[in-house]
Design an enzyme around this catalytic site. Structure first.
Site, short mmCIF file in Angstrom:
data_model
loop_
_atom_site.label_atom_id
_atom_site.label_comp_id
_atom_site.label_asym_id
_atom_site.label_seq_id
_atom_site.Cartn_x
_atom_site.Cartn_y
_atom_site.Cartn_z
N LYS A 1 -1.56 -5.41 8.18
CA LYS A 1 -1.23 -4.12 8.80
C LYS A 1 -2.37 -3.74 9.74
O LYS A 1 -3.21 -2.89 9.42
CB LYS A 1 -1.04 -3.05 7.72
CG LYS A 1 0.16 -3.29 6.82
CD LYS A 1 0.40 -2.11 5.90
CE LYS A 1 0.97 -0.94 6.66
NZ LYS A 1 1.36 0.19 5.79
N ARG B 1 8.17 -5.89 -0.15
CA ARG B 1 8.04 -5.35 1.19
C ARG B 1 8.55 -6.40 2.17
O ARG B 1 7.94 -7.46 2.34
CB ARG B 1 6.58 -5.01 1.51
CG ARG B 1 6.39 -4.32 2.87
CD ARG B 1 4.93 -3.94 3.07
NE ARG B 1 4.74 -3.14 4.28
CZ ARG B 1 4.55 -3.64 5.50
NH1 ARG B 1 4.50 -4.96 5.68
NH2 ARG B 1 4.39 -2.83 6.53
N SER C 1 1.70 6.00 0.51
CA SER C 1 0.51 5.60 1.25
C SER C 1 -0.15 6.83 1.86
O SER C 1 0.52 7.62 2.52
CB SER C 1 0.87 4.61 2.36
OG SER C 1 1.39 3.42 1.82
#
Length: 223
Positions: A150, A52, A121
């Site tokens: 996040k 990521r 997700s």
């Protein structure tokens, strides 16, 4: 829903691999290289790796993916790229992981084909069922607690995790604030594993931290 026929990674192999899922984040690396850090995480027992890197250029992301794919191939663990289907196809990654604001799961599945791993997700039962129907192999569900990685992600109550896990036949991995202190909470969530970011990649000794997380998740899930 019947399990879809798969290629290299069977549905059961994916479920097992989700046990300790390392999600990279270059913000935590300091002077270390991403390749070095992932190599240490794999040595410590990471069972799945997601690249990521939201800030890398297409060229840099592909270079990172090629290096990490080689490490994961050698370790025998799945390797997916966050969101970028083009990159995953270019390097021959095992698949992708997409969020609710990324490419639609159905589109990712169509581009990658039936043998690729596609993770999604989700935070609700409705999203979970839609992802499974669209061809997802697993769900990333969270957060377990608040997280600096996040901050926009919400925190789900244990009953929400359990409802999502009960609504689908595909495995669920918990993400968001998972670390050595919070990991034991997963025992009540009916999940198949833990996705970890900073508890691995912010550690001074990544191999030792991952090894300890592996021990805790084994105890937590009764493996």
């Amino acid at each position: 829903m019947p399990a879809r026929e798969r290629g290299k990674w069977s549905a059961e192999a994916i479920r097992r691999a989700l046990k300790l899922y390392a999600v990279t984040d270059n913000a935590w690396l300091g002077e270390r290289t991403l390749t070095e850090c992932v190599e240490e995480a794999l040595a410590g027992g990471a069972t799945f790796v997601q690249l990521r890197d939201k800030h890398a250029s297409a060229e840099d992301l592909r270079a990172e993916a090629e290096e990490l794919l080689a490490l994961c191939r050698a370790a025998g663990v799945p390797f997916v790229v966050n969101d970028d289907v083009e990159c995953a196809l270019a390097v021959g990654a095992d698949g992708v992981h997409v969020g609710q604001d990324d490419m639609a799961c159905e589109r990712a599945r169509a581009l990658l084909g039936p043998d690729a791993i596609v993770g999604v997700s989700t935070q609700t039962v409705e999203q979970a069922r839609a992802a499974e129907a669209a061809g997802a192999d697993y769900l990333g569900v969270g957060g377990v607690t608040g997280t600096a990685t996040k901050p926009e992600a919400g925190v789900l109550a244990p009953e929400e995790f359990r409802a999502i896990a009960a609504a689908v036949d595909i495995p669920v991995v918990a993400i968001g604030g998972v670390n050595a202190a919070t990991m034991p909470r997963l025992s009540e969530l009916n999940v198949d594993g833990a996705a970890v970011v900073s508890a691995i990649f912010a550690a001074d000794d990544i191999e030792a931290a991952t090894c300890e997380l592996s021990r805790i998740i084994d105890e937590t899930l009764g493996i």
